[in-house]
Enzyme design. Sequence first.
Site, short mmCIF file in Angstrom:
data_model
loop_
_atom_site.label_atom_id
_atom_site.label_comp_id
_atom_site.label_asym_id
_atom_site.label_seq_id
_atom_site.Cartn_x
_atom_site.Cartn_y
_atom_site.Cartn_z
N ARG A 21 0.84 -1.19 0.00
CA ARG A 21 0.00 0.00 0.00
C ARG A 21 0.88 1.25 0.00
NH1 ARG A 21 -4.75 -1.94 3.57
NH2 ARG A 21 -4.27 -4.14 3.83
N ASP A 30 -3.56 4.21 3.38
CA ASP A 30 -3.37 2.78 3.65
C ASP A 30 -4.35 1.93 2.86
OD1 ASP A 30 -4.85 4.35 5.78
OD2 ASP A 30 -5.70 2.37 6.12
N ASN A 31 -5.32 2.58 2.22
CA ASN A 31 -6.26 1.83 1.39
C ASN A 31 -6.02 2.08 -0.09
OD1 ASN A 31 -7.56 0.63 3.57
ND2 ASN A 31 -8.98 2.34 3.82
N1 LIG Z 1 -11.64 -5.12 14.54
C1 LIG Z 1 -10.41 -4.71 14.36
N2 LIG Z 1 -9.41 -5.12 15.17
C2 LIG Z 1 -8.15 -4.70 15.00
N3 LIG Z 1 -7.77 -3.86 14.04
C3 LIG Z 1 -8.70 -3.41 13.21
C4 LIG Z 1 -10.06 -3.81 13.32
N4 LIG Z 1 -10.75 -3.19 12.33
C5 LIG Z 1 -9.86 -2.45 11.63
N5 LIG Z 1 -8.64 -2.57 12.15
C6 LIG Z 1 -7.41 -1.92 11.68
O1 LIG Z 1 -7.65 -0.54 11.52
C7 LIG Z 1 -6.99 -0.02 10.37
C8 LIG Z 1 -7.93 0.70 9.47
O2 LIG Z 1 -9.01 -0.13 9.13
P1 LIG Z 1 -9.63 -0.26 7.68
O3 LIG Z 1 -11.09 -0.36 7.86
O4 LIG Z 1 -9.05 0.73 6.74
O5 LIG Z 1 -8.98 -1.63 7.20
P2 LIG Z 1 -9.55 -3.05 7.10
O6 LIG Z 1 -10.87 -3.03 6.45
O7 LIG Z 1 -9.47 -3.74 8.42
O8 LIG Z 1 -8.46 -3.76 6.24
P3 LIG Z 1 -7.96 -3.68 4.71
O9 LIG Z 1 -7.48 -2.30 4.43
O10 LIG Z 1 -6.85 -4.67 4.78
O11 LIG Z 1 -9.10 -4.11 3.85
C9 LIG Z 1 -6.30 -1.22 9.74
O12 LIG Z 1 -4.98 -1.22 10.17
C10 LIG Z 1 -7.05 -2.39 10.29
O13 LIG Z 1 -6.25 -3.57 10.35
MG LIG Z 2 -7.98 -0.65 5.28
#
Ligand SMILES: Nc1ncnc2c1ncn2[C@@H]1O[C@H](COP(=O)(O)OP(=O)(O)OP(=O)(O)O)[C@@H](O)[C@H]1O
Ligand SMILES: [Mg+2]
Length: 488
Positions: free
Chosen positions: A184, A253-254
């Site tokens: 990313r 990060d996305n």
């Molecule tokens: N339930 C959770 N427990 C721990 N960390 C979380 C949780 N939900 C999100 N995160 C972390 O918070 C950050 C932002 O979340 P975001 O919604 O962008 O990502 P994600 O949907 O979990 O993952 P990805 O980007 O891999 O699809 C990421 O580092 C993610 O791993």
């Molecule tokens: Mg994410």
Amino acid sequence: MTEKIDIGWNFESSYAHLPESMFTRIKPTPVRKPELIIYNEPVATTLGLNSTALHSKDGVQILAGNEVPKGTEPLAQAYAGHQFGHFTMLGDGRAVLLGEQITPQGERVDIQLKGAGRTPYSRGGDGRAGLGPMLREYIISEAMYSLGIPTTRSLSVVTTGETIIRETEQPGAILTRVAASHLRVGTFQYVAAWGTVEDLRSLADYTLQRHYPGAPMDENRYLFLLREVIGRQAELITKWQLVGFIHGVMNTDNMALSGETIDYGPCAFMDVYDPGTVFSSIDQQGRYAYGNQPGIASWNLARFAETLLPLLAEDQEQAIKLAEEEIADFKERSYHHWLTGMRAKLGIFNEEVEDVALIEDLLDLMQKYRADYTNTFRALSLEKLEENALFDAAEFTKWQELWQARLSRQQQSKEDSLQLMRNSNPAIIPRNHRVEEALQAAVQQEDYSVMERLLEALSNPYAYSPEQDEYSVLPEESARPYRTFCGT
Ligand SMILES: Nc1ncnc2c1ncn2[C@@H]1O[C@H](COP(=O)(O)OP(=O)(O)OP(=O)(O)O)[C@@H](O)[C@H]1O
Ligand SMILES: [Mg+2]
């Protein structure tokens, strides 16, 4: 574990050989009672996996993270990111990368379990995911793939037999995600902030090797990397714009360096044409509104360029100058793709300067008369203009005359134009109310048939088949405005 039936895994772990600070070796946390909810046969076939074996008890244990396949070196990746403009340390807080499957065609793709338990990057989170959000990611990512938009894909969703607590209790679930990689912009931001220049060089070389193998072998290769990443993002974001896709959480990060769409959290498709459209409940300022997506992409790419500065030139001012020139190109490149794409949506093959005004006038009218974005282009492609405020307006009739006159100034026949339009305008998108309906049936009643039917209809969006007609029906006005919530 020794697998009883050969699933077809062919894992390598090149990422695990990058500098140690870039990841943490960790296995998924086992879950109580895994059950396979949905499975993607075509993806499995591309990966060279044996579907019968994956459906067996042992196979499902792997998809749930209770067992890890032989030859894997599971890990959570470290990354940082700008979330709504604020820089922070992140990392896979609820995902575990099993490794890279080498497909029968020789491609290398990441296999990751999302919702696989806590990691050192979980911060306060539980490391888990809910069934609704994981099925949502499955549906939308598959829809995007069928629309011809680069995207991560979904191999399966399993329930864990455990509940998770969000606003309410929900069934826990794990999605098996397939991605060209999970590199990313945030991965580079992490290394630039906390690693050495040598770490950064290793990461850049790794990214080049994985995604841009045509790079020159001199020092210009990092400039080449920047240019290519910008090029893929310009194409990607324009494809989103052309179908009305709103990512919803375009944090750095996305943004994947492969050029694939990643992280289907609060995303949704625009209904009424309005550049200000926002669905995400947490995006109160409209930072990630439809019309802002190209500008935000460019902002994210500037953050990427900043991480590369030490590699671009010895002299920092020179490095900044080089980076700025590349970033400045994003706008022009995405505009070029947009114009080409919009011409196709209107059945136009050749170029005339006035096309820009023709396109913009239609969009303005759509906004003024609150016309549905997808259905307007669908109706034009079918030559079936139903009664609505836009099509009944005198201004639209005038526009239509200009458009018809424009079409008659090209060599191609009317039929050719209509064909081009039907290949460029989806007859069906995953409409918010239909996605919700499918998720509700699945999560509340364990009825997966609504989702399966929806997935079938979405699998060929340019078919214009009669079965797709019902999916163009708009929701009641009362069901709007639609709100999405971050799938955490
Ligand atoms: N339930 C959770 N427990 C721990 N960390 C979380 C949780 N939900 C999100 N995160 C972390 O918070 C950050 C932002 O979340 P975001 O919604 O962008 O990502 P994600 O949907 O979990 O993952 P990805 O980007 O891999 O699809 C990421 O580092 C993610 O791993
Ligand atoms: Mg994410």
